[in-house]
Write an enzyme that holds these catalytic residues in place. Structure first.
Site, mmCIF file in Angstrom:
data_model
loop_
_atom_site.group_PDB
_atom_site.id
_atom_site.type_symbol
_atom_site.label_atom_id
_atom_site.label_comp_id
_atom_site.label_asym_id
_atom_site.label_seq_id
_atom_site.Cartn_x
_atom_site.Cartn_y
_atom_site.Cartn_z
ATOM 1 N N ASP A 49 0.771 -0.995 -0.212
ATOM 2 C CA ASP A 49 -0.031 0.060 -0.023
ATOM 3 C C ASP A 49 0.741 1.125 0.052
ATOM 4 O O ASP A 49 0.060 2.200 -0.178
ATOM 5 C CB ASP A 49 -1.118 0.011 1.092
ATOM 6 C CG ASP A 49 -0.393 -0.054 2.687
ATOM 7 O OD1 ASP A 49 0.754 -0.273 2.609
ATOM 8 O OD2 ASP A 49 -1.065 0.073 3.647
ATOM 9 N N LYS A 118 -1.113 -9.654 2.300
ATOM 10 C CA LYS A 118 -0.346 -9.349 3.557
ATOM 11 C C LYS A 118 -1.240 -8.375 4.369
ATOM 12 O O LYS A 118 -1.916 -7.592 3.772
ATOM 13 C CB LYS A 118 0.861 -8.387 2.867
ATOM 14 C CG LYS A 118 1.648 -8.001 3.988
ATOM 15 C CD LYS A 118 3.096 -7.611 3.669
ATOM 16 C CE LYS A 118 3.231 -6.183 2.845
ATOM 17 N NZ LYS A 118 2.846 -5.280 3.815
ATOM 18 N N GLU A 187 9.728 -4.586 9.537
ATOM 19 C CA GLU A 187 10.023 -3.200 8.971
ATOM 20 C C GLU A 187 10.767 -2.528 9.805
ATOM 21 O O GLU A 187 10.229 -2.513 10.986
ATOM 22 C CB GLU A 187 8.649 -2.471 8.121
ATOM 23 C CG GLU A 187 9.014 -1.293 7.746
ATOM 24 C CD GLU A 187 7.916 -0.621 6.919
ATOM 25 O OE1 GLU A 187 7.078 -1.238 6.486
ATOM 26 O OE2 GLU A 187 8.108 0.472 6.552
HETATM 27 O O1 KIV Z 1 3.455 -1.291 1.173
HETATM 28 C C1 KIV Z 1 4.710 -1.648 1.223
HETATM 29 O O2 KIV Z 1 5.757 -0.889 0.576
HETATM 30 C C2 KIV Z 1 5.163 -2.584 2.035
HETATM 31 C C3 KIV Z 1 6.470 -3.325 1.904
HETATM 32 C C4 KIV Z 1 6.972 -3.348 3.362
HETATM 33 C C5 KIV Z 1 6.444 -4.364 1.316
HETATM 34 O O3 KIV Z 1 4.284 -3.080 2.768
#
Ligand code: KIV
Length: 289
Positions: A49, A118, A187
């Site tokens: 996202d 995810k 992250e």
């Molecule tokens: O939205 C995004 O860029 C992510 C990355 C950590 C894969 O969730």
């Protein structure tokens, strides 16, 4: 049988099986043509996202909608043939209850043909993760800095830099793994904590700002290409795409301004008349009144 049976698209269990076998290469992807290039080198393409920030100019990921994720997810699945495509569930589309999460995740899977979704959040998302996995939806977790919670966190802050923060984050990783997640994104997390989690959980950890101890790495493609104007400290720029784009646009503007583009090689002649561009481009004579 699928028409594309000759190309094996990786599935969630294939990624899970890469732990301790090979480093998992991942990038975010939002666009069919760049997905086709990344697909040659990546095991995983995440339609994150962060597209709200890097494609649509939002300040955070909070405004991103399910429809936006589906449009970009579909484009990436069209571009990629081998990599597992994982689509992020955006803020507000899964937190309310496992059944709301299932309804929205099933829509994402059906409308994009992606291989997994995810979700952000650790222990608080364990029940939902189990619910989705039991119903046929592979789930990738995402812990550490979870940008959808920016308004609670108070900013994009690195996690686990003091040892008293570790137990909660470790418990998040274990809860997702126990709930059936096939991998987990770590992250913006201190390197020693990422190393401990990677050691403890049986599923692959995919780091972004979480050190080389992780089982794989992901970066936002626009950041690593050198297109994003501002990037976090953990990003290495592997390209200078913003400069390349500006050079090309400046050259185009100069050629259009000087009437050097389009040249005859870029124009269509009449089929059965000799090419005489000068005659065509001559200004029409003023009609006498
Ligand atoms: O939205 C995004 O860029 C992510 C990355 C950590 C894969 O969730």
């Amino acid at each position: 049988m699928s028409l594309h049976a000759q190309t094996h698209r990786l599935m969630a269990p294939d990624i899970a099986a890469m732990k301790r076998v090979k480093p998992i290469v991942a990038l975010t992807s939002y666009h069919a043509h760049t997905a086709a290039i990344a697909d040659k080198y990546c095991d995983l393409l995440i339609v994150g996202d962060s597209l709200g920030m890097v494609m649509h100019g939002f300040e955070t990921t909070v405004p991103v909608t399910l429809d936006m994720m589906i449009v970009h997810g579909r484009a990436v699945v069209r571009g990629a043939r081998r990599a597992l495509v994982v689509v992020d569930m955006p803020f507000g589309s899964y937190e309310e209850s496992p059944s709301v999460a299932f309804r929205n995740a099933a829509r994402v899977m059906k409308e994009t043909d992606c291989g997994a979704v995810k979700l952000e959040g650790g222990r608080r998302m364990a029940e939902t993760t189990r619910y989705l996995v039991d119903r046929g939806i592979p789930v990738m977790g995402h812990i550490g800095l979870t940008p959808q919670s920016i308004n609670v966190l108070g900013g994009f802050k690195t996690q686990g830099r003091t040892r008293d923060e570790w137990p909660a984050i470790e418990a998040d990783a274990l809860a997702l793994s126990d709930a059936g997640a096939f991998a987990v994104v770590l992250e913006a997390m201190s390197a020693p904590l990422a190393a401990r989690i990677t050691e403890q959980v049986p599923i692959p950890t995919i780091g972004i700002g979480a050190s080389s101890h992780c089982d794989g790495q992901v970066l936002v493609m626009e950041d690593m290409l050198g297109l994003s104007p501002r990037v976090p400290k953990f990003v290495k720029k592997f390209g200078a795409v913003a400069t390349a784009i500006e050079d090309a646009i400046r050259a185009y503007a100069e050629e259009v301004g000087a009437r050097r583009f389009p040249g005859t090689e870029h124009t269509y002649a009449m089929k059965d008349e000799p090419r005489d561009l000068a005659a065509v481009t001559k200004k029409p004579k003023k009609l006498s009144t």
